[in-house]
Design an enzyme around this catalytic site. Structure first.
Site, PDB file in Angstrom:
ATOM      1  N   SER A  80      53.223  36.860  30.381  1.00  0.00           N
ATOM      2  CA  SER A  80      51.915  36.470  30.890  1.00  0.00           C
ATOM      3  C   SER A  80      50.821  37.219  30.145  1.00  0.00           C
ATOM      4  CB  SER A  80      51.813  36.788  32.387  1.00  0.00           C
ATOM      5  OG  SER A  80      50.486  36.589  32.843  1.00  0.00           O
TER       6      SER A  80
ATOM      7  N   HIS B 222      52.724  32.470  28.948  1.00  0.00           N
ATOM      8  CA  HIS B 222      52.184  32.036  30.228  1.00  0.00           C
ATOM      9  C   HIS B 222      50.694  32.345  30.249  1.00  0.00           C
ATOM     10  CE1 HIS B 222      52.652  30.847  34.430  1.00  0.00           C
ATOM     11  NE2 HIS B 222      51.823  31.834  34.742  1.00  0.00           N
TER      12      HIS B 222
ATOM     13  N   ASP C  45      47.308  32.218  32.372  1.00  0.00           N
ATOM     14  CA  ASP C  45      46.740  32.125  33.714  1.00  0.00           C
ATOM     15  C   ASP C  45      45.271  31.731  33.634  1.00  0.00           C
ATOM     16  OD1 ASP C  45      48.938  32.876  35.459  1.00  0.00           O
ATOM     17  OD2 ASP C  45      48.793  34.864  34.555  1.00  0.00           O
TER      18      ASP C  45
ATOM     19  N   MET D 293      42.081  30.964  35.777  1.00  0.00           N
ATOM     20  CA  MET D 293      41.533  31.184  37.119  1.00  0.00           C
ATOM     21  C   MET D 293      40.040  30.903  37.123  1.00  0.00           C
ATOM     22  SD  MET D 293      43.395  34.798  38.023  1.00  0.00           S
ATOM     23  CE  MET D 293      45.023  35.194  37.391  1.00  0.00           C
TER      24      MET D 293
ATOM     25  N   HIS E 204      48.936  27.874  33.734  1.00  0.00           N
ATOM     26  CA  HIS E 204      49.011  27.909  35.194  1.00  0.00           C
ATOM     27  C   HIS E 204      47.592  27.866  35.749  1.00  0.00           C
ATOM     28  CE1 HIS E 204      50.066  30.565  38.947  1.00  0.00           C
ATOM     29  NE2 HIS E 204      49.749  29.329  39.282  1.00  0.00           N
TER      30      HIS E 204
ATOM     31  N   MET F 225      45.093  28.209  38.434  1.00  0.00           N
ATOM     32  CA  MET F 225      44.732  28.748  39.743  1.00  0.00           C
ATOM     33  C   MET F 225      43.259  28.411  39.955  1.00  0.00           C
ATOM     34  SD  MET F 225      46.885  32.309  39.637  1.00  0.00           S
ATOM     35  CE  MET F 225      47.105  32.332  37.860  1.00  0.00           C
TER      36      MET F 225
ATOM     37  N   MET G 115      55.492  31.295  43.353  1.00  0.00           N
ATOM     38  CA  MET G 115      54.783  32.562  43.191  1.00  0.00           C
ATOM     39  C   MET G 115      55.447  33.647  44.028  1.00  0.00           C
ATOM     40  SD  MET G 115      52.343  32.115  41.026  1.00  0.00           S
ATOM     41  CE  MET G 115      51.464  33.665  41.282  1.00  0.00           C
TER      42      MET G 115
ATOM     43  N   ASP H  85      56.929  33.938  39.214  1.00  0.00           N
ATOM     44  CA  ASP H  85      55.797  34.643  38.620  1.00  0.00           C
ATOM     45  C   ASP H  85      55.274  35.662  39.612  1.00  0.00           C
ATOM     46  OD1 ASP H  85      53.481  35.488  37.395  1.00  0.00           O
ATOM     47  OD2 ASP H  85      52.489  33.536  37.388  1.00  0.00           O
TER      48      ASP H  85
ATOM     49  N   GLY I 293      55.540  40.265  39.716  1.00  0.00           N
ATOM     50  CA  GLY I 293      56.408  41.407  39.967  1.00  0.00           C
ATOM     51  C   GLY I 293      57.766  41.320  39.308  1.00  0.00           C
TER      52      GLY I 293
END
Length: 239
Positions: free
Chosen positions: A10, A35, A37, A39, A68, A70, A163, A197, A199
């Site tokens: 990510s 990946h 993200d 947002m 992804h 969001m 998630m 996705d 942790g």
């Protein structure tokens, strides 16, 4: 048996001032995906990157750009992402639910979906495919698999993203309870790409893979490591 394991670093955890170099480094480390993200500061409080950065990355890497979303209105993003060179777009089913999502509310979240909202999610999934990208659907930790079963059963989804943290920020603690949902999905859809996705690290990956996840998103565990390739190899082995 789950499909082959894919590692998706990510870039949210990378050095944003050196994204091209980071993409090249991840390729040399043997990853298949990056990946990304995206947002909007509304669906989640954080604000990150969008199509212009994806377009710039495309010029520096052949890796699968796994975007992804969001964002509150994912339909506004997909055409620009396709033009930018994205390979896959994942949107959140919660965007098509009329009941608000409260991450602090106990118990499972079941967003009420009207017929028009179901049709909206279906139309967006089809649009992403029509733009020659893989279609992904994402579930926040409290959202049950049943919220997207109609899309999965119709074969409209290429990647299911579960998630394992609340979306919005990197470096959160892995939520092991989500793995029950992953196992349920793997049992029902043995050939589906199931992504986790949040942790994911050498300490948590074995449980995720055992549950049936095969696309592993990791941010700080990879980009914060002294030896990123060693971490990637460990993740690929499942711990």
């Amino acid at each position: 048996m789950a499909p082959a394991v894919i590692i998706a670093p990510s870039i949210l955890s990378s050095d944003f001032a050196r994204l091209a170099d980071e993409a090249v480094r991840m390729e040399k480390c043997g990853t298949e995906y990056l990946h990304v993200d995206c947002m909007d500061g509304h669906f989640v409080p954080n604000l990150t990157i969008g199509p212009p950065v994806v377009k710039s990355l495309r010029n520096h890497t052949p890796l699968f750009l796994d975007c992804h979303l969001m964002v509150s209105n994912p339909g506004q993003w997909v055409e620009e992402l396709a033009a930018a060179g994205a390979n896959g777009v994942t949107f959140h089913i919660e965007c098509f639910c009329e009941a608000p999502y409260d991450k602090d509310e106990p118990g499972p979240y079941v967003g009420l979906q009207s017929r028009s909202e179901i049709e909206g999610a279906r139309a967006l999934a089809k649009k992403i495919r029509a733009l020659d990208m893989k279609t992904g659907i994402a579930l926040r930790p409290r959202t049950p698999l049943s919220a997207v079963k109609h899309l999965l059963d119709e074969g409209l989804i290429d990647i299911l993203l579960a998630m394992t943290v609340e979306p919005g920020f990197g470096g959160q603690k892995f939520m092991e309870s989500v793995l029950d949902k992953v196992a349920e999905a793997r049992n029902l859809y043995p050939d589906l790409a199931i992504e986790v996705d949040g942790g994911i690290s050498p300490k948590t990956v074995a449980k995720a893979v055992k549950a049936g996840a095969n696309v592993l998103v990791a941010g700080s565990a990879i980009f914060g490591a002294e030896n990123a390739k060693e971490v990637i190899d460990t993740l690929r082995r499942g711990g």
